[in-house]
Motif scaffolding. Sequence first.
Motif, PDB file in Angstrom:
ATOM      1  N   ARG A 168       6.640  24.249 -17.893  1.00 57.71           N
ATOM      2  CA  ARG A 168       5.742  23.108 -18.088  1.00 57.71           C
ATOM      3  C   ARG A 168       5.864  22.110 -16.925  1.00 57.71           C
ATOM      4  N   ILE A 169       7.115  21.866 -16.521  1.00 55.36           N
ATOM      5  CA  ILE A 169       7.338  20.911 -15.421  1.00 55.36           C
ATOM      6  C   ILE A 169       6.684  21.420 -14.145  1.00 55.36           C
ATOM      7  N   LEU A 170       6.940  22.706 -13.846  1.00 60.62           N
ATOM      8  CA  LEU A 170       6.395  23.264 -12.596  1.00 60.62           C
ATOM      9  C   LEU A 170       4.863  23.254 -12.619  1.00 60.62           C
ATOM     10  N   LYS A 171       4.309  23.621 -13.801  1.00 56.47           N
ATOM     11  CA  LYS A 171       2.840  23.631 -13.910  1.00 56.47           C
ATOM     12  C   LYS A 171       2.265  22.233 -13.668  1.00 56.47           C
ATOM     13  N   THR A 172       2.885  21.255 -14.354  1.00 53.66           N
ATOM     14  CA  THR A 172       2.361  19.881 -14.213  1.00 53.66           C
ATOM     15  C   THR A 172       2.417  19.423 -12.766  1.00 53.66           C
ATOM     16  N   GLN A 173       3.541  19.775 -12.113  1.00 50.89           N
ATOM     17  CA  GLN A 173       3.673  19.341 -10.714  1.00 50.89           C
ATOM     18  C   GLN A 173       2.609  20.001  -9.843  1.00 50.89           C
ATOM     19  N   ALA A 174       2.429  21.321 -10.052  1.00 48.68           N
ATOM     20  CA  ALA A 174       1.446  22.042  -9.228  1.00 48.68           C
ATOM     21  C   ALA A 174       0.043  21.509  -9.502  1.00 48.68           C
ATOM     22  N   GLU A 175      -0.217  21.212 -10.778  1.00 44.58           N
ATOM     23  CA  GLU A 175      -1.557  20.690 -11.105  1.00 44.58           C
ATOM     24  C   GLU A 175      -1.794  19.317 -10.493  1.00 44.58           C
ATOM     25  N   SER A 176      -0.718  18.572 -10.334  1.00 44.57           N
ATOM     26  CA  SER A 176      -0.897  17.244  -9.722  1.00 44.57           C
ATOM     27  C   SER A 176      -1.345  17.368  -8.276  1.00 44.57           C
ATOM     28  N   TRP A 177      -1.154  18.552  -7.683  1.00 45.76           N
ATOM     29  CA  TRP A 177      -1.649  18.761  -6.312  1.00 45.76           C
ATOM     30  C   TRP A 177      -2.939  19.576  -6.339  1.00 45.76           C
ATOM     31  N   ALA A 178      -3.638  19.537  -7.481  1.00 44.15           N
ATOM     32  CA  ALA A 178      -4.947  20.167  -7.633  1.00 44.15           C
ATOM     33  C   ALA A 178      -4.888  21.685  -7.642  1.00 44.15           C
ATOM     34  N   CYS A 179      -3.716  22.253  -7.943  1.00 45.83           N
ATOM     35  CA  CYS A 179      -3.630  23.711  -8.081  1.00 45.83           C
ATOM     36  C   CYS A 179      -4.133  24.102  -9.468  1.00 45.83           C
ATOM     37  N   ARG A 180      -4.563  25.347  -9.583  1.00 43.10           N
ATOM     38  CA  ARG A 180      -4.896  25.887 -10.905  1.00 43.10           C
ATOM     39  C   ARG A 180      -3.725  26.764 -11.317  1.00 43.10           C
ATOM     40  N   THR A 181      -3.214  26.531 -12.495  1.00 47.89           N
ATOM     41  CA  THR A 181      -1.960  27.211 -12.828  1.00 47.89           C
ATOM     42  C   THR A 181      -2.098  28.068 -14.080  1.00 47.89           C
ATOM     43  N   GLU A 182      -1.170  29.026 -14.143  1.00 52.34           N
ATOM     44  CA  GLU A 182      -1.011  29.821 -15.358  1.00 52.34           C
ATOM     45  C   GLU A 182       0.470  30.072 -15.500  1.00 52.34           C
ATOM     46  N   PRO A 232       0.775  -1.230   0.000  1.00 50.82           N
ATOM     47  CA  PRO A 232       0.000   0.000   0.000  1.00 50.82           C
ATOM     48  C   PRO A 232       0.816   1.294   0.000  1.00 50.82           C
ATOM     49  N   GLU A 233       0.628   2.040  -1.031  1.00 49.66           N
ATOM     50  CA  GLU A 233       1.351   3.291  -1.168  1.00 49.66           C
ATOM     51  C   GLU A 233       0.524   4.393  -0.538  1.00 49.66           C
ATOM     52  N   GLN A 234       1.203   5.299   0.081  1.00 51.10           N
ATOM     53  CA  GLN A 234       0.460   6.399   0.690  1.00 51.10           C
ATOM     54  C   GLN A 234      -0.082   7.308  -0.405  1.00 51.10           C
ATOM     55  N   VAL A 235      -1.301   7.673  -0.277  1.00 49.50           N
ATOM     56  CA  VAL A 235      -1.924   8.501  -1.298  1.00 49.50           C
ATOM     57  C   VAL A 235      -1.650   9.962  -0.982  1.00 49.50           C
ATOM     58  N   TYR A 236      -1.223  10.663  -2.005  1.00 47.17           N
ATOM     59  CA  TYR A 236      -0.961  12.079  -1.866  1.00 47.17           C
ATOM     60  C   TYR A 236      -2.291  12.809  -1.699  1.00 47.17           C
ATOM     61  N   GLU A 237      -2.490  13.464  -0.610  1.00 44.62           N
ATOM     62  CA  GLU A 237      -3.749  14.180  -0.408  1.00 44.62           C
ATOM     63  C   GLU A 237      -3.510  15.676  -0.527  1.00 44.62           C
ATOM     64  N   PRO A 238      -3.827  16.233  -1.660  1.00 48.04           N
ATOM     65  CA  PRO A 238      -3.509  17.645  -1.844  1.00 48.04           C
ATOM     66  C   PRO A 238      -4.500  18.542  -1.110  1.00 48.04           C
ATOM     67  N   VAL A 239      -4.476  18.492   0.211  1.00 45.68           N
ATOM     68  CA  VAL A 239      -5.466  19.240   0.978  1.00 45.68           C
ATOM     69  C   VAL A 239      -5.153  20.730   0.988  1.00 45.68           C
ATOM     70  N   ASP A 240      -3.892  21.018   1.314  1.00 47.10           N
ATOM     71  CA  ASP A 240      -3.550  22.425   1.489  1.00 47.10           C
ATOM     72  C   ASP A 240      -3.407  23.153   0.159  1.00 47.10           C
ATOM     73  N   THR A 241      -3.259  22.386  -0.905  1.00 44.69           N
ATOM     74  CA  THR A 241      -2.965  23.038  -2.177  1.00 44.69           C
ATOM     75  C   THR A 241      -4.166  23.043  -3.108  1.00 44.69           C
ATOM     76  N   ARG A 242      -5.249  22.410  -2.675  1.00 43.49           N
ATOM     77  CA  ARG A 242      -6.391  22.256  -3.566  1.00 43.49           C
ATOM     78  C   ARG A 242      -6.933  23.615  -4.023  1.00 43.49           C
ATOM     79  N   ASP A 243      -7.115  23.748  -5.337  1.00 45.90           N
ATOM     80  CA  ASP A 243      -7.756  24.928  -5.919  1.00 45.90           C
ATOM     81  C   ASP A 243      -6.952  26.214  -5.794  1.00 45.90           C
ATOM     82  N   LYS A 244      -5.730  26.112  -5.264  1.00 45.96           N
ATOM     83  CA  LYS A 244      -4.929  27.333  -5.154  1.00 45.96           C
ATOM     84  C   LYS A 244      -4.484  27.746  -6.551  1.00 45.96           C
TER      85      LYS A 244
END
Lengths: 188, 1058
Positions: free
Chosen positions: B676-690, B651-663
């Motif tokens: 592109r790398i930074l955006k993809t990473q931030a989006e993987s934590w449910a951030c909205r990026t530009e 069992p792998e620990q699931v990343y819970e993007p609680v603090d970063t959601r929708d930021k």
Amino acid sequence: LTAVLLLAASLSTFAEAPPKTAAGREDAAYSEYQIKAAFIYKFATFVEWPKEALPPAEAPFKIGVLGKDPFHETLEQTLGANTIKDRKTAIERSSDPRDLLDCQIVFIADSESGRIKETIELFKGHRILTVGDMDGFAVAGGIINLVNDGKKIRFEVNVDAARRAALKVSSSLLQLAQVVKETEPEEP
Amino acid sequence: MLIVMVPSSAALVLAAGALVTYDFRAFESSTRDDLLAGAKIVGSNCAAAIMFDDPVAAARILSALAVHRDVVAAYTYARQGRLFAQYVRPGSGAFTPRAEPPSFGFHEHQGRLLVVHPISLDGERVGVICIESDRSEMWVQLRRYVLTVGPVIMAAFLLALMLQRSLSPLLTVPLSHLAETAEHVSRTKDYSLRAPKFSEDEVGRLIESFNAMLAQIQERDAALHDAQVLLEDRVRERTLELQQEVAERQRAEQTLRESEAKYRELVQNANSIILRMTPDGVVTYFNEFAQTFFGFTESEILGRNVVGTIVPYKDTSSRDLSAMVHDIGLHPERYASNENENMRRNGERVWVTWTNRAIRDPEGNIVETFCVGNDISARKIAEEALKKAKEDAEAANIELEAAIERANRMAMQAELANNAKSAFLANMSHEIRTPMNGIVGMSGLLLDTPLTLEQREYAMTVRASAESLLELINEILDFSKIEAGKISIETTDFDLRATFEEVINLLWVRADDKGLQLGCLIHPGVPVALRGDPGRLRQILINLVGNAIKFTDSGDILVEVEARNVTNSHAVISVEITDSGIGIPADRQHLLFQSFSQVDASTTRRYGGTGLGLAISKQLVELMGGQIDVRSETGKGSTFWFSILFERQPPEQVYEPVDTRDKRVLVVGGSSMQRRILKTQAESWACRTEEAADEAAAFYALHRAVQDADPFDVAIIDAILPGGVGDDLCRQIKSAPALAPVHIILLYALARMPHADHLQEIGAEACLHKPVKQSHLYDCLVNILSGHGHYLEKGYAEGRYIPESEKKNLRILLVEDNAVNQKVALRMLERAGYQADVAANGREAVAACAEEYYDIILMDVQMPEMDGYEATVHIRKQQENSGRRSVIIAMTAHAMKGDREHCIVAGMDDYVSKPLDPQLFLGAIERHYARGIPVEAPPPKAPPTQTAAAVYDKAGFLRRVEGDERLLREVLRTFLQDCPRQMINARKSLEQRDAVTLTRIAHTVKGASASVGAMAINEVATRIEDAAREQNLDLALSLLADLESELARFSAAAASEE
């Protein structure tokens, strides 16, 4: 549950509680209308309605109050969660008797005394137990009239009116009541 | 008389009594029923009166009980036992009613009967009714009854008495005579007596019958006696007859059985040898077959002993057969079946299988032995042949075993030879590495001394050559190991992200040196907790990314990691390394992964290398069950890809993007790949990026977001922007009230990481160094978004940096027997700011450790007297109870598998391979330092704040050349001579719009200026490099003017210092 207790208490203390509102003597906890409300509830036990006059099993047993309601909350408190004929109870109030034609009991308040003939005329032919507390109510064709003789609440029963409404009044009740016959001959 | 009277009068009295009692019960019961019925009826009639509180009516109803004459009183009680109404029979006397109702049911009280019953209405109890009865009615009835029945009984009694008296003599006289006679008969058993007869009535007939019965009994008695005597005689006779018959039959049966047995054996064995002999062995019967078989006639053999006739005295194996025959005679059952060597009359030996059976007399003594035999000579011959064949086979087996043993011996010899070869390889590698260590180390040291430009170039060539030679040797060794199947793939838990980031970190410097952008993008959803061989994966990555760097002159190198077919237990990890390099022609691609081949010979000349790297990578990927291939187009870069199926860790620990959601996150500056790398990473934590490429775009995006009432939470800004520096942008954002709330993360090159004070001054909340590690970015985002203030990624947290003062406090012991290696390692340590003691072998090291505690011990493995493993064991034992534990790092020239395990087993913490690579060697020390070696000295103060870029940071420069003023002057002179030439080249490249060349020049100037402490020049050069990389040549042109003026200022400052 409170209503049941209240009812039980009120019934057991009739003897000690002078029901009439004689100033300075009214030390009892129960007013005249609390007792009258209890009477109305109890009448239902001693009166039998024809089957078709009762509401369906899941519908409430309706008690109507016509005219200016002297009971206020007392009637609700007395009935509470009690059942009549295995049904829940509901209270309807109106100043128009035609609104109350689907009730099983209708209490006609003192405010209607001016047009009591017409009112009783309107209920004739319906299987409704009319109850009043005014002089001459039973004689005028009402079924039960509550009378305060100054010491006790008594009642008159017009057996003809009851028969006309197809209601059977228990002999036990009649033993306690003053039985009234109508002065006027019945219409053919 | 009395006998007749007593029972009849008793019966009368009893009958009268029973009648009275029964009636009393019946009265009582009906009284109770009446009372209860009355209580029920009157009670229910009273219910309404109680309900409506009308005691008068109730009393009226109670008074209805007056019709019951035995009801004395009645009461009703309302609820709670309150007396409600009462009725008392008039004239029944004053009666005090009970205040409380008694319990329900019947009660007896002072001769009165009480009934108490509840009054219920619709199942609800409303009161109690109590009725009291004096039972007067019952008593009245009972009295009346007794008066009627009494006289009747008396009259009946008298009548019976009179009748009895007149009738009794008629019966009693003859009966008493009969009784006397009967008694006499039974006493004397004399059946001849007869009773006298008196009359002809019933009694007379009775006496007659009695006499007749006596006569019959008398007759029967006599007949019975005769019969009994006769029967006894008969029985005795018959018993005797039967005994004789049984004995006869038994004898006959015995005879029959014996003859039958004999007959059966004779018939059944007609084709067998059949003989009988006495227990002594004398033949008494010899059948025809036996005569034919053995050659004796019946007359010749009967009466002779079998021994000496058909049984030889001794058989061919010299067994004494006469003894055996004797034994058979005594215990035939032991020889029920045996095989024997027998003899014919002519002396020929034959083999016979015998069945022997004893013939016994009825007492069980052996009379004779009955023997049946069959010729088995043919079978015996076959058996003999078989036995011989088996012996032959055994002999062959022995030969075969010998052959196998020979083969084994040869195989062992071969294995020994193979082992010798392996050992030779290992030894050779050791032997080659030792001098290589000297060459690489010494040339490195040589480069650190003051040299003329020419000497420096030669020395650098020597080192570069040595390094490539070393790489070559390593690759050949690796390859030969794979070829020999000596490489095994291990399976351990590892973190995919850590493995990739480690490789990227390692190669980032090399890419940065070439002015290349190197980035790694691990796509969201890629499982990172895997099982496999991270070491081999790292080797493949280093090779492929290293190649990409080698064959790319400008642009980006992107490592992309994706996962396919992800299940709970497995995932296919697919890696693509895309460069913007020279590319590979389609017709050469298939040759790439073959050993010793590169795209063409010229490539080899230009880029070096053995051409083994890809072949090794391919072999490794395939060993891990994966695939590797390339897509490329000449001039447009290449994409090397490989995919390997890895097992996932449970069992792998699931990343819970609680603090970063929708930021909302804005990524500013840097290359488009980095964004592109930074955006993809931030989006993987449910951030909205530009993203914004430059300052203007960043401002536009920030303002628009504020207007849309959806402002950015975080801006990640590269320190180097096309139009300026990130610090300035940060200041401007923070000074605009509308934009100020945004959190800012600045990205720097590791070497340019600012101090915390600087961050505070410009208003940034955090800084990270490039290449940005995903885990750091996440920690940083969570940190600043949760309002935990500043986040400063510490270069030293990764073990890259140890404060100088602490280096001096670290106690290091270098254990190395080879003088050259000793010197190399020692100088490397000193260069890096460490001090170390030296031990020449394991024994000395153990002694030194007993004297003093060392934080770090660098331990050579192969040493005379006591090797590194043994020394480690001794040192660990010494320290066992001291509560302190030195970090022991092995230095080994062994390149063979198992070294690492060997080191760890011996108790070492880490290992580095020889020849020592300063980066790896010092990195190992720093790594262990970072893990927390306790250092006794207090932590050093923070380094002084570096404010605006100094024109000339001589102190820093001097530190870098370790206070060597002469070297400093020489390097400075070279720099000042070189710079103008670089300026001219830069201008030239600008005129030709050659951004690539300009990038390289700016990069060179950047590096050189940093090392001489020309910080202002360094800053401008950095900006030019970035501008050139972004193709912003106009900006570069304007910056070039700045560079020239900064160079002038630096020259002046340097001159004034001299």
